[in-house]
Design an enzyme around this catalytic site. Sequence first.
Site, PDB file in Angstrom:
ATOM      1  N   CYS A 196      25.285 -12.624  14.362  1.00 43.83           N
ATOM      2  CA  CYS A 196      26.201 -12.579  15.502  1.00 43.83           C
ATOM      3  C   CYS A 196      25.460 -12.251  16.804  1.00 43.83           C
ATOM      4  O   CYS A 196      24.445 -11.558  16.788  1.00 43.83           O
ATOM      5  CB  CYS A 196      27.261 -11.511  15.283  1.00 43.83           C
ATOM      6  N   LYS A 216      18.673 -16.579  11.498  1.00 40.65           N
ATOM      7  CA  LYS A 216      17.266 -16.291  11.797  1.00 40.65           C
ATOM      8  C   LYS A 216      16.999 -14.789  11.801  1.00 40.65           C
ATOM      9  O   LYS A 216      15.988 -14.336  11.286  1.00 40.65           O
ATOM     10  CB  LYS A 216      16.891 -16.909  13.145  1.00 40.65           C
TER      11      LYS A 216
HETATM   12  O1  M6R Z   1      12.636 -11.098  10.879  1.00 38.97           O
HETATM   13  P1  M6R Z   1      12.151 -10.659   9.523  1.00 38.97           P
HETATM   14  O2  M6R Z   1      10.747 -11.054   9.249  1.00 38.97           O
HETATM   15  O3  M6R Z   1      12.376  -9.203   9.293  1.00 38.97           O
HETATM   16  O4  M6R Z   1      13.074 -11.442   8.498  1.00 38.97           O
HETATM   17  C1  M6R Z   1      13.000 -11.204   7.124  1.00 38.97           C
HETATM   18  C2  M6R Z   1      13.673 -12.292   6.351  1.00 38.97           C
HETATM   19  O5  M6R Z   1      15.034 -12.343   6.664  1.00 38.97           O
HETATM   20  C3  M6R Z   1      13.040 -13.655   6.630  1.00 38.97           C
HETATM   21  O6  M6R Z   1      11.678 -13.652   6.358  1.00 38.97           O
HETATM   22  C4  M6R Z   1      13.729 -14.746   5.768  1.00 38.97           C
HETATM   23  O7  M6R Z   1      13.428 -14.541   4.424  1.00 38.97           O
HETATM   24  C5  M6R Z   1      13.286 -16.143   6.220  1.00 38.97           C
HETATM   25  N1  M6R Z   1      14.433 -16.985   6.368  1.00 38.97           N
HETATM   26  C6  M6R Z   1      12.356 -16.803   5.294  1.00 38.97           C
HETATM   27  O8  M6R Z   1      12.004 -18.082   5.678  1.00 38.97           O
END
Ligand code: M6R
Length: 638
Positions: A2, A633
């Site tokens: 969000c 994301k």
């Molecule tokens: O922003 P972050 O690196 O903390 O995010 C962690 C995960 O949500 C992120 O790596 C997610 O697994 C991706 N969509 C993988 O491609």
Amino acid sequence: MCGIVGYVGRSYSKNLVLDGMQKLEYRGYDSAGIVFVEEKTSRLSYLKKIGKVADLAKGLDGLSGDGFVCMGHTRWATHGIVDEANAHPHFNCKGDIALIHNGIIEGYEVVRKELALKGHKFLSQTDSEVLVHYFSSVFELYKSVKPSILDLVKKFKGAYSLAILMQDIPDQLIVVRHNSPLVLGKQEKGFFVASDIVAFAGKVEEFAFMPEDSIAIINKKSIELFNFSGEVLLPAWQKSSFVFDIVNKDGFEHFMLKEIYEQKKVIERIVNFYRLVGTDSKLSAHNDLGNYFDYQLDIEYQDRIWQQLGITIDQVKNLKNINLVAAGTSWHACKIAQFFFEYICKIQTNVYLSSEFCYMPFFEQKDSIYIFVSQSGETADTLQALRRVNSYNIPTIVITNVASSTMVQEAGGFLPMQAGVEVSVASTKAFSAQQVILFILANRIALEQNKITPELMKHAEEDLFIAAQVLELSIENYKWEISQKLAEQYSVYKKFIFLGRHISYPFAMEAALKLKEISYIFAQSYPAGELKHGPIALVDNNTPVVIFSSLDDIIYKKIVSNAQEIKARHGHLVIFAFEGQTELADLAEQAFIVPRVNPFLGPLAMSGLMQFFVYEITKKLGNPIDKPRNLAKAVTVE
Ligand code: M6R
């Protein structure tokens, strides 16, 4: 996830807010809504739409009028399906108070029932709607904003940032931050508020992060900021030099493909950035990758890197425990980095999944450090883990791509990832950047502890340049074969198994995650040695088994044996091997051969090719590659 954008000022506000919402699109969402006090009628005017902000904008053309106070929201569904009723803003019964909300309200059902018994009518399945009905009911009681909002924050637990617009007080926005970020922006004609500074980058002269557990009442001329006890706070205004670079695909079909191809440049840039740390030069993270945070690393002497991290050289020299905490792809990068710290620094290293970390016993260790790795710097699970460690007297460091993120504000120290904006939900270049920084950090700690020589440190940097070249070259070598033949051939399978051993096991986990999240094909990863303990029952000719090799001779031989076990059961083998590993490659239906690199950098060297293979398979399936279904994301809810 969000997103919130609000504006109060002397400019017409609808388009300012819409523009901000478009800038927040990268976070991922499934519906959007906007509300403003219409200038001529002095009434709330709003629109909600499933789908893109662009659809909302089209709809707004038919909604005449504008106003000077407006707020918009992009929703990533948590409570209730994706439909217009559940999209924000939500309203009280009279329809004269609107609310938008990020996060999750715990235990909202009880309050909802209480309010329903008092006659409140709910139109959505969301937790958010309860907030506006509650606020409305207490406002009737107090007849004043401040006690009403203080009552609300006492009543509700969870993680939330929210904004409230009242028809009867049309020149103000009330905003609250609790475990979910909000930032204020100031310009000559008014104020912005948003969940990410990107929403108003380039439009304000100054910005201030709202402190945790704070409330702001924003009107055209001023902001009243106070904490949850009602005590007045002063916003910590900073000059804003952030520019929002329009990040485009530069001719690539998808952001994911563009980001896969950026990796060589990203790796080189990181090595150059960090290798200078230690000379007497002043560093500026240059902006050639569309990085909207032109981060200045003001380091003039050798030991300043540790100052940047909030630790002393003595602490580094005495370090006996390293803890890495992350989620998703970032966690896989940490699992790979465990090998760097344990083999190069010879320091025991624990790697934690952030979503599990807060719910496990915590053992305080002497001479330890916690490193939180996150592309976005906003992942709620990782942030909660950081807060937990911060409550002890233990150094915390965050490695993130977003210098303005909440984790940077809260951690003891910060290392910028320097990957440039990553738009595709499926992380690619951030994964590589994390491996590179953690490799450099491991070598720097080893150097400080006299476990490697300065010459070896230099070699490590040169090895990264070589791995960067191999990463790109490997894609080029197989580009044609994958896109013209293999992608089609492998897109028909319904499930895949991914195997690795030692340092290639976390890489296999990452490959399985990449395939799952964009192609929606079921993919399971295992350590290759575990197959015989059960999962080998799954092996058949309809399930490709993808094995990632290792450059360690002993591990390699074990991997060959595991591949033979699969072959003996008529398994379909796809092998990612290194040059000279013919025994393994000869067993495969399909072998990808990659030039040899420093053994610790094997996963990095194979990253581009693995990602490209997955990308092309997904392209054949026609999925929305950059924004896969159900995903966001930045995952800002626990
Ligand atoms: O922003 P972050 O690196 O903390 O995010 C962690 C995960 O949500 C992120 O790596 C997610 O697994 C991706 N969509 C993988 O491609």
